[in-house]
Design an enzyme around this catalytic site. Structure first.
Site, PDB file in Angstrom:
ATOM      1  N   GLY A 166      -5.860   9.627   3.871  1.00  0.00           N
ATOM      2  CA  GLY A 166      -5.141  10.676   3.163  1.00  0.00           C
ATOM      3  C   GLY A 166      -4.026  10.062   2.347  1.00  0.00           C
ATOM      4  CG  MET A 187       1.803   7.020   0.451  1.00  0.00           C
ATOM      5  SD  MET A 187       3.002   6.073  -0.465  1.00  0.00           S
ATOM      6  CE  MET A 187       4.259   5.804   0.777  1.00  0.00           C
ATOM      7  CB  SER A 240      -1.079  12.899   4.972  1.00  0.00           C
ATOM      8  OG  SER A 240      -1.628  11.609   5.184  1.00  0.00           O
ATOM      9  CD  GLU A 266       0.173   1.687   5.196  1.00  0.00           C
ATOM     10  OE1 GLU A 266      -0.620   1.941   4.270  1.00  0.00           O
ATOM     11  OE2 GLU A 266       1.130   2.426   5.499  1.00  0.00           O
ATOM     12  CB  VAL A 307      -0.562  -3.663  -3.759  1.00  0.00           C
ATOM     13  CG1 VAL A 307       0.252  -3.804  -2.475  1.00  0.00           C
ATOM     14  CG2 VAL A 307      -2.050  -3.537  -3.447  1.00  0.00           C
TER      15      VAL A 307
END
Length: 187
Positions: A16, A18, A20, A90, A166
């Site tokens: 999902g 960020m 969440s 991550e 990134v």
């Protein structure tokens, strides 16, 4: 409904945008495995040192100790051969080889739980997540709340103009927004 397999491994993906609750959910599942006295090992990319260099920490400060690694090779080297549950936070920051790594672990009988962004800040599929989603037995897609209108949000909108894919950050760099607000921001 979640029916855990018996005597085999499997892969669970938590994805999902960020904010969440992905890391929070990963931590919850890892803690439950620890309470069940399963041998657990948790990894995180070294690049993500937002809250702690050695722990996996959610935005609301829930935490579990983790092993920071630079890449998949280092993760393989630090893997306990007797581990039963592997968590990876991550996961979008790892290369495509992490998909095969997760499959190998599951094929050896491990429960593998990964969490990460499924879309980058441009709304494009992010890193190994699309393949992991296809190959996992269980996928949990979480949503945040749009900070602009209150609708369900599935985009991580970047506030800065930095063009690199990134860019590690939190509320200083990103906000969760819905489909409509994301489209307005792209126009």
């Amino acid at each position: 409904m979640f029916i855990p397999p018996k005597d085999i491994g499997w892969v669970e993906v938590i994805c999902g945008p960020m904010f969440s609750g992905k890391t929070e959910e990963l931590i919850r599942r890892i803690r439950r495995a620890s309470f069940a006295k399963q041998r657990v090992q948790v990894f995180k990319p070294k690049i993500d040192d937002r809250y702690d260099a050695n722990a996996i920490v959610s935005h609301n400060q829930e935490r579990v100790e983790g092993i920071p690694v630079s890449d998949l090779k280092e993760m393989r080297q630090k893997l306990d051969p007797h581990v039963e549950v592997v968590g990876i936070d991550e996961i979008q920051f790892f290369d495509q080889g992490v998909v095969d790594f997760c499959d190998e672990l599951a094929n050896k009988g491990c429960r593998v739980i990964v969490a990460g962004l499924d879309l980058d800040y441009l709304g494009e599929p992010f890193g190994p997540l699309p393949r992991l989603i296809c190959q996992a037995e269980y996928v949990s897609k979480l949503l945040a709340i749009c900070v602009r209108c209150g609708n369900p949000a599935h985009h991580s909108y970047r506030l800065s103009t930095d063009p690199q894919q990134v860019l590690v950050g939190s509320t200083d760099q990103y906000e969760a927004i819905c489909r409509r607000c994301f489209k307005v921001g792209q126009d």
